[in-house]
Design an enzyme around this catalytic site. Structure first.
Site, mmCIF file in Angstrom:
data_model
loop_
_atom_site.group_PDB
_atom_site.id
_atom_site.type_symbol
_atom_site.label_atom_id
_atom_site.label_comp_id
_atom_site.label_asym_id
_atom_site.label_seq_id
_atom_site.Cartn_x
_atom_site.Cartn_y
_atom_site.Cartn_z
ATOM 1 N N ASN A 52 0.951 -1.211 0.104
ATOM 2 C CA ASN A 52 0.052 -0.035 -0.131
ATOM 3 C C ASN A 52 0.827 1.261 0.162
ATOM 4 O OD1 ASN A 52 -1.789 2.128 0.314
ATOM 5 N ND2 ASN A 52 -2.774 1.167 2.440
ATOM 6 N N ARG A 62 -2.722 -2.093 -3.389
ATOM 7 C CA ARG A 62 -3.835 -1.369 -3.256
ATOM 8 C C ARG A 62 -3.770 0.126 -3.901
ATOM 9 N NH1 ARG A 62 -4.969 3.254 0.883
ATOM 10 N NH2 ARG A 62 -6.841 3.896 0.326
ATOM 11 N N HIS A 118 -13.204 3.121 0.310
ATOM 12 C CA HIS A 118 -13.214 2.147 1.332
ATOM 13 C C HIS A 118 -13.926 0.839 0.735
ATOM 14 C CE1 HIS A 118 -13.094 5.583 4.541
ATOM 15 N NE2 HIS A 118 -11.726 4.996 4.515
ATOM 16 N N ARG A 149 -10.864 16.213 7.453
ATOM 17 C CA ARG A 149 -11.885 16.527 6.353
ATOM 18 C C ARG A 149 -13.102 16.905 6.861
ATOM 19 N NH1 ARG A 149 -10.576 10.992 3.465
ATOM 20 N NH2 ARG A 149 -8.613 11.406 2.891
ATOM 21 N N GLU A 168 -8.544 -4.997 5.029
ATOM 22 C CA GLU A 168 -8.332 -4.849 3.745
ATOM 23 C C GLU A 168 -7.245 -5.585 2.972
ATOM 24 O OE1 GLU A 168 -8.876 -0.864 5.269
ATOM 25 O OE2 GLU A 168 -9.410 -0.202 3.298
#
Ligand code: ADP
Length: 399
Positions: A8, A87, A176, A236, A381
Site C-alpha cells: 500500500n 492497493r 473504502h 476533512r 483490507e
C-alpha cells in the site's frame, strides 16, 4: 503455503504485509515512513519482534529493495511469495474489479490520477518499482472504488449538467470499497440468510464513510468523486455548501486549491476540537470536561448517523448495521452516540455489549428489541487484497 506481498504505497510511506490469504496473521508486516526525507526508516514486524532500519536509499525503490533484502537474508523462514497485490485508491469507471497488472492497466491507473493526484501517482511508482524488483511474480491491482461501480446512475450522478459527466466523468465514485467488500463477505459467514440481506456499514477511521449494501452489492455510499464528500472525518469537513469554498477563498485571500486544502487537512474533528484529528485524544479531553471535544464528537456522530439514514433510503429494510475502522471498532462512545440518533429506524443498542465489545473480534451489540442487528466487525483490507491476488493468479496460471 503460497503467500502474497501486499503493498500500500502512499506519497511518503509504503505499508506492506506478507499474507497467505487465510485468517492467519501476516507472516511479516511493516511500514517505510518519511520517504523522500533524510529521516526515512523502515520497520519490520516479524513474530512479535519489531526492528527499525534507516533507509539510505530513501525513496520507494529503496523501501522495496529493503523488503526484498529482508526476505533474501531470512531464507530459512517459510516465505514462498507467488504474487504481489497493490492497493490502488482510484480506479475511475475503468476498473470495476481487481485485475492483473499489464501495461494497459498501468496506463488506466495513471489516467485515474486526475481524481486522486496524491494517491495514484504514488501507487504507480510502487507498482513500477515492485515490478522491477520482483519481475518474475504477477502483480495485481485492487481498487478502493471498484466495489461501488454497482451504483445506479440515479445515485452516482451529481445533479449538474450531464455534459460534465459525459465529457469529464465527474460523478460519485466512493471509496473504502475493499473494506466494504470484506465486511459483506465476513457478515455472510455469520448467518444463513445474511448474504442476501440489507446492510449499512459505517467505516469510521481517520477517513470515514458509510455504505448501503444490498445482497452483497454496494447501492449507495457517502464519499464522492474524492474522499472529501460525506461524513465529518479526522481532518476533512465532509459535505457542506460548495459556496463555502469561494467564501473561504475570498475571505482569506487564498486560492481555491488552498481553500480546498483547509477542507481536506484542517477541518473535521481537528478543526472543531482544536485539539487533534485523533478520536482517542478527543475522547480523553471530553472525559476531562472539554466542551469543544464534546461538540466535535457530537458533530461527528450526528453526521455519521445522518449519512447512514440517507444511504438507507436505497434499501427496503435495514437488517444489519456494521461498525468498522479504527473508531468504529474501538469507540463505544461514538457507536452509542450514532445509534441513539438512529432510534427512529428501530435501532436499539445493548449498552453493556457495546462497552465490552472485545478488541479485534466480531461481536453483536444490539439489544433483543432492535429491528436491526448491530455488529462490530474488524476490517481487513490487506487480507482481501491477498485473496484477490491469489485467485487472479490461479485464474491466469497456465494449465
Ligand atoms: P485510517 O486507516 O483512516 O488512517 P484508522 O482506521 O486506523 O484510520 O482509524 C484511526 C482512528 O481510530 C483515529 O481517530 C484513532 O483515534 C481512532 N481510534 C483507535 N483506537 C481507538 C479507541 N480505542 N477509541 C477511540 N478511537 C480510537
Amino acid at each position: 503455503m503460497p503467500q502474497i506481498l501486499v503493498v500500500n504505497c502512499g506519497s511518503s510511506s509504503l505499508k506492506f504485509a506478507i499474507m497467505d490469504g487465510t485468517d492467519n496473521p501476516p507472516i511479516l508486516e511493516g511500514i517505510a515512513e518519511r520517504l523522500g526525507s533524510e529521516h526515512s526508516a523502515i520497520t519490520f514486524k516479524y513474530a512479535g519482534n519489531k526492528t527499525v532500519q534507516p533507509l539510505h536509499d530513501n525513496d520507494h525503490r529503496g523501501a522495496v529493495t529493503a523488503i526484498k533484502h529482508w526476505i533474501n537474508s531470512n531464507s530459512t523462514l517459510p516465505i514462498n511469495l507467488v504474487g504481489i497485490g497493490h492497493r490502488v485508491v482510484h480506479g475511475g469507471e475503468t476498473f470495476s474489479q481487481s485485475v492483473v497488472i499489464n501495461p494497459t492497466v498501468l496506463e488506466g491507473i495513471i489516467d485515474c490520477a486526475r481524481f486522486a493526484p496524491l494517491h495514484n501517482p504514488a501507487h504507480t511508482k510502487g507498482i513500477e518499482v515492485a515490478q522491477a524488483l520482483f519481475g518474475d511474480l504477477p502483480h495485481v491491482a485492487v481498487f478502493d472504488t471498484a466495489f461501488h461501480q454497482t451504483l445506479d446512475a440515479d445515485q452516482y450522478l451529481y445533479p449538474i449538467p450531464m455534459r460534465l459527466y459525459r465529457e469529464h466523468n465527474f460523478r460519485k465514485y466512493g471509496f473504502h470499497g475493499t473494506s466494504y467488500r470484506y465486511i459483506a463477505q465476513k457478515l455472510a459467514t455469520l448467518g444463513l440468510d445474511f448474504a442476501s440481506q440489507n446492510t449499512l456499514v459505517a467505516h469510521l477511521g481517520n477517513g470515514a464513510s458509510v455504505c448501503a449494501i444490498k445482497a452483497g452489492k454496494s447501492v449507495d455510499t457517502s464519499m464522492g468523486i474524492t474522499p472529501l464528500e460525506g461524513l465529518m472525518m479526522g481532518t476533512r469537513s465532509g459535505s457542506l455548501d460548495p459556496s463555502l469554498l469561494a467564501f473561504i477563498s475570498d475571505a482569506e485571500n487564498i486560492s481555491m486549491k488552498d481553500a480546498l486544502d483547509i477542507l481536506n487537512k484542517e477541518s473535521g474533528l481537528k478543526g472543531i476540537s482544536e485539539i487533534s484529528n485523533d478520536c482517542r485524544s478527543i475522547e480523553t479531553a471530553q472525559a476531562a470536561g472539554d466542551d469543544r471535544a464534546e461538540l466535535a464528537l457530537n458533530m461527528f456522530a450526528s453526521r455519521a448517523a445522518k449519512h447512514l439514514a440517507s444511504v438507507a433510503t436505497n434499501l427496503e429494510s435495514v437488517d444489519h448495521i456494521v461498525f468498522t475502522g479504527g473508531i468504529g471498532e474501538n469507540s463505544p462512545v461514538i457507536r452509542e452516540k450514532i445509534c441513539r440518533r438512529l432510534a427512529m429506524m428501530g435501532v436499539w443498542l445493548d449498552l453493556h455489549a457495546n462497552q465490552i465489545s472485545p478488541r479485534g473480534e466480531v461481536s453483536m451489540i444490539s439489544d433483543n428489541r432492535s429491528n436491526t442487528s448491530i455488529w462490530v466487525i474488524p476490517t481487513n483490507e490487506e487480507l482481501l487484497i491477498a485473496q484477490d491476488t491469489l485467485s487472479l493468479i490461479a485464474d491466469t496460471a497456465p494449465e
